[in-house]
Design a protein around this motif. Sequence first.
Motif, PDB file in Angstrom:
ATOM      1  N   MET A 168      51.216  27.526  44.928  1.00 43.85           N
ATOM      2  CA  MET A 168      52.264  28.531  45.130  1.00 43.85           C
ATOM      3  C   MET A 168      51.726  29.914  44.774  1.00 43.85           C
ATOM      4  SD  MET A 168      55.928  28.959  43.170  1.00 43.85           S
ATOM      5  CE  MET A 168      56.477  27.321  43.615  1.00 43.85           C
ATOM      6  N   ALA A 169      51.847  30.859  45.692  1.00 45.22           N
ATOM      7  CA  ALA A 169      51.358  32.213  45.452  1.00 45.22           C
ATOM      8  C   ALA A 169      52.259  32.937  44.462  1.00 45.22           C
ATOM      9  CB  ALA A 169      51.288  32.992  46.754  1.00 45.22           C
ATOM     10  N   MET A 170      51.625  33.733  43.587  1.00 48.21           N
ATOM     11  CA  MET A 170      52.371  34.521  42.613  1.00 48.21           C
ATOM     12  C   MET A 170      52.372  35.991  43.048  1.00 48.21           C
ATOM     13  SD  MET A 170      51.664  35.234  38.556  1.00 48.21           S
ATOM     14  CE  MET A 170      51.937  33.536  38.084  1.00 48.21           C
ATOM     15  N   ILE A 171      53.541  36.636  42.954  1.00 44.24           N
ATOM     16  CA  ILE A 171      53.703  38.029  43.352  1.00 44.24           C
ATOM     17  C   ILE A 171      54.353  38.796  42.213  1.00 44.24           C
ATOM     18  CG2 ILE A 171      54.777  39.618  44.997  1.00 44.24           C
ATOM     19  CD1 ILE A 171      54.801  37.297  47.012  1.00 44.24           C
ATOM     20  N   VAL A 172      53.823  39.983  41.910  1.00 48.86           N
ATOM     21  CA  VAL A 172      54.450  40.883  40.946  1.00 48.86           C
ATOM     22  C   VAL A 172      55.218  41.942  41.723  1.00 48.86           C
ATOM     23  CG1 VAL A 172      54.054  42.672  39.218  1.00 48.86           C
ATOM     24  CG2 VAL A 172      52.800  40.524  39.090  1.00 48.86           C
ATOM     25  N   GLY A 222      54.168  46.679  35.176  1.00 48.94           N
ATOM     26  CA  GLY A 222      53.626  45.864  36.252  1.00 48.94           C
ATOM     27  C   GLY A 222      52.139  45.646  36.118  1.00 48.94           C
ATOM     28  N   LEU A 223      51.412  46.707  35.739  1.00 45.25           N
ATOM     29  CA  LEU A 223      49.966  46.601  35.560  1.00 45.25           C
ATOM     30  C   LEU A 223      49.626  45.601  34.453  1.00 45.25           C
ATOM     31  CD1 LEU A 223      47.382  47.856  36.739  1.00 45.25           C
ATOM     32  CD2 LEU A 223      47.474  49.556  34.928  1.00 45.25           C
ATOM     33  N   ALA A 224      50.438  45.591  33.390  1.00 49.27           N
ATOM     34  CA  ALA A 224      50.221  44.627  32.307  1.00 49.27           C
ATOM     35  C   ALA A 224      50.387  43.195  32.804  1.00 49.27           C
ATOM     36  CB  ALA A 224      51.194  44.909  31.161  1.00 49.27           C
ATOM     37  N   LEU A 225      51.386  42.964  33.668  1.00 51.17           N
ATOM     38  CA  LEU A 225      51.572  41.624  34.242  1.00 51.17           C
ATOM     39  C   LEU A 225      50.390  41.230  35.111  1.00 51.17           C
ATOM     40  CD1 LEU A 225      55.351  41.664  35.271  1.00 51.17           C
ATOM     41  CD2 LEU A 225      54.320  40.462  33.344  1.00 51.17           C
ATOM     42  N   VAL A 226      49.875  42.187  35.890  1.00 50.88           N
ATOM     43  CA  VAL A 226      48.730  41.890  36.751  1.00 50.88           C
ATOM     44  C   VAL A 226      47.523  41.488  35.913  1.00 50.88           C
ATOM     45  CG1 VAL A 226      47.105  42.861  38.423  1.00 50.88           C
ATOM     46  CG2 VAL A 226      49.539  43.406  38.590  1.00 50.88           C
ATOM     47  N   ARG A 227      47.284  42.213  34.828  1.00 52.61           N
ATOM     48  CA  ARG A 227      46.132  41.895  33.963  1.00 52.61           C
ATOM     49  C   ARG A 227      46.303  40.557  33.261  1.00 52.61           C
ATOM     50  NH1 ARG A 227      45.710  48.122  31.915  1.00 52.61           N
ATOM     51  NH2 ARG A 227      43.967  48.760  33.252  1.00 52.61           N
ATOM     52  N   ASP A 228      47.539  40.231  32.885  1.00 51.25           N
ATOM     53  CA  ASP A 228      47.774  38.992  32.126  1.00 51.25           C
ATOM     54  C   ASP A 228      47.821  37.748  33.021  1.00 51.25           C
ATOM     55  OD1 ASP A 228      47.857  40.424  29.789  1.00 51.25           O
ATOM     56  OD2 ASP A 228      50.055  40.520  29.691  1.00 51.25           O
ATOM     57  N   TYR A 229      48.385  37.886  34.231  1.00 48.95           N
ATOM     58  CA  TYR A 229      48.661  36.701  35.054  1.00 48.95           C
ATOM     59  C   TYR A 229      47.851  36.633  36.343  1.00 48.95           C
ATOM     60  CZ  TYR A 229      52.574  36.012  31.872  1.00 48.95           C
ATOM     61  OH  TYR A 229      53.329  35.809  30.751  1.00 48.95           O
ATOM     62  N   ARG A 230      47.135  37.713  36.702  1.00 46.35           N
ATOM     63  CA  ARG A 230      46.280  37.726  37.898  1.00 46.35           C
ATOM     64  C   ARG A 230      47.039  37.218  39.139  1.00 46.35           C
ATOM     65  NH1 ARG A 230      41.108  38.521  35.723  1.00 46.35           N
ATOM     66  NH2 ARG A 230      41.535  39.574  33.746  1.00 46.35           N
ATOM     67  N   PRO A 231      48.077  37.922  39.582  1.00 51.64           N
ATOM     68  CA  PRO A 231      48.859  37.455  40.741  1.00 51.64           C
ATOM     69  C   PRO A 231      48.051  37.549  42.036  1.00 51.64           C
ATOM     70  CG  PRO A 231      49.488  39.688  40.180  1.00 51.64           C
ATOM     71  CD  PRO A 231      48.537  39.231  39.096  1.00 51.64           C
ATOM     72  N   ASP A 232      48.598  36.962  43.075  1.00 51.75           N
ATOM     73  CA  ASP A 232      47.959  37.011  44.395  1.00 51.75           C
ATOM     74  C   ASP A 232      48.310  38.285  45.160  1.00 51.75           C
ATOM     75  OD1 ASP A 232      46.817  34.170  44.557  1.00 51.75           O
ATOM     76  OD2 ASP A 232      48.909  33.821  44.020  1.00 51.75           O
ATOM     77  N   LEU A 233      49.385  38.990  44.744  1.00 49.81           N
ATOM     78  CA  LEU A 233      49.835  40.173  45.471  1.00 49.81           C
ATOM     79  C   LEU A 233      50.736  41.011  44.564  1.00 49.81           C
ATOM     80  CD1 LEU A 233      50.164  41.682  48.271  1.00 49.81           C
ATOM     81  CD2 LEU A 233      52.169  40.254  48.646  1.00 49.81           C
ATOM     82  N   GLN A 270      49.209  39.816  53.966  1.00 54.23           N
ATOM     83  CA  GLN A 270      48.315  40.174  52.860  1.00 54.23           C
ATOM     84  C   GLN A 270      47.857  38.949  52.080  1.00 54.23           C
ATOM     85  OE1 GLN A 270      46.909  43.029  52.604  1.00 54.23           O
ATOM     86  NE2 GLN A 270      48.152  43.767  54.337  1.00 54.23           N
ATOM     87  N   LEU A 271      48.721  37.968  51.905  1.00 50.74           N
ATOM     88  CA  LEU A 271      48.314  36.746  51.198  1.00 50.74           C
ATOM     89  C   LEU A 271      47.255  35.986  51.998  1.00 50.74           C
ATOM     90  CD1 LEU A 271      51.719  35.490  49.775  1.00 50.74           C
ATOM     91  CD2 LEU A 271      49.809  36.463  48.491  1.00 50.74           C
ATOM     92  N   ASN A 272      47.412  35.948  53.325  1.00 51.96           N
ATOM     93  CA  ASN A 272      46.399  35.297  54.160  1.00 51.96           C
ATOM     94  C   ASN A 272      45.064  36.027  54.066  1.00 51.96           C
ATOM     95  OD1 ASN A 272      48.096  33.274  55.049  1.00 51.96           O
ATOM     96  ND2 ASN A 272      48.773  34.408  56.857  1.00 51.96           N
ATOM     97  N   LYS A 273      45.118  37.365  54.113  1.00 48.65           N
ATOM     98  CA  LYS A 273      43.884  38.138  53.993  1.00 48.65           C
ATOM     99  C   LYS A 273      43.244  37.925  52.618  1.00 48.65           C
ATOM    100  CE  LYS A 273      45.002  41.939  57.160  1.00 48.65           C
ATOM    101  NZ  LYS A 273      45.236  43.403  57.256  1.00 48.65           N
ATOM    102  N   HIS A 274      44.096  37.876  51.586  1.00 43.32           N
ATOM    103  CA  HIS A 274      43.586  37.688  50.226  1.00 43.32           C
ATOM    104  C   HIS A 274      42.901  36.328  50.097  1.00 43.32           C
ATOM    105  CE1 HIS A 274      43.184  38.378  46.014  1.00 43.32           C
ATOM    106  NE2 HIS A 274      44.036  37.445  45.654  1.00 43.32           N
ATOM    107  N   LEU A 275      43.491  35.289  50.679  1.00 44.81           N
ATOM    108  CA  LEU A 275      42.892  33.962  50.629  1.00 44.81           C
ATOM    109  C   LEU A 275      41.544  33.955  51.348  1.00 44.81           C
ATOM    110  CD1 LEU A 275      43.052  30.975  49.917  1.00 44.81           C
ATOM    111  CD2 LEU A 275      44.352  30.606  52.038  1.00 44.81           C
TER     112      LEU A 275
END
Length: 371
Positions: free
Chosen positions: A1-5, A37-48, A118-123
């Motif tokens: 399951m992709a994670m999004i912030v 939001g940036l803190a969440l990205v650093r902590d959880y490494r979302p896909d988008l 974007q998720l497809n490109k990221h994958l």
Amino acid sequence: MAMIVAIDDDETIRALIAAALRFEGYEVMEAEDGAAGLALVRDYRPDLVVSDVNMPVMDGFSMLQTLRADPSIQATPVILLTSLQEREHMRSGMSSGADDYLTKPLVFDELRDAVATQLNKHLMRQTAQAQAVGTAIDAALQEQKKRLSRLYEEKLLAELSEKWPSADSLVEDQKFANATVLFVDVVNFPALAEKLSSTELSEVVREFYNNAGDTVYLFGAYHMQFVGEGLLAVFVDSTDTDTVNNGLRATKAALGLITSAQRVQGFLASHFPGRSLPRFEVSVGLNSGAVTLAKLQDALRGKSQILPVGDTVSASMLLQKEANKAGWKIAASATLLREVAGAVKIGRRKRFSLPERSSALDGIELLGLAS
């Protein structure tokens, strides 16, 4: 399951975005400003990341710049959300590394499609990066920073006219040793004019050029003007667009114009059903080289206007005509292709013997951006 912030200071809008994405099966984390939001990205490494632009504490642009400067998270794709009033800032934001942007009020079908893309490109990027080492990874990340997303929004050209450089502000002719000229024209305008009243035709023309003018502007055109039913734009390198060369920006604008024409075809079908109208289509000519923006003074009225001149301009207009004859959407010169080599998909090649020119011109059919 992709994670999004999802980042937005408006709690209601943030909740709607999160609900729409969860309905599509994504895991969503919410933040009220760029710093959180940036803190969440650093902590959880979302896909988008889906982020508003105008926020307190840290706005969307600052969040994006900080994210792209951090090697551990800089590859995270980012979709920016902005209101119509903020669109003049979007070019700098996209040049800084945004992968896409959408405008408020949001159309959730567009949000769903943009997120899936974007998720497809990221994958695909993750798969490629897993197979590469060293400089190959760095090159992929740099390319990601330079990508500009396709444009979705329809905008008002009349409001944009105030954004263009004023002819009165230019003291003398401006000469550019390396510029890219884009010329787009409606392929079957006479056939449409025969089928529609002048009022109806003006609605169709306005629908297209509202889209076309804004597309050209957002990709950083330095000068734009109408030529009959056509639109001519000049792209040059400047300080606020130095991350993407003028040839690539003009190419992306050309592809955006093809999309704009498709939207106008939908407008025709919905507003004039059962009329058996010819399809609304455009063709584009692209050429790079020396261009002069000549300042012409109207002594009678005390006004001046700018006229792009030079062989580069003439050849781009002739290429557009040949593209139409050949059934191509976009015809580019070999000079332009050297500017965007490796970044585009190409189709057929043809050596055009252009009227009014002593020598032939090599033309290449542009199909899209390279994956």
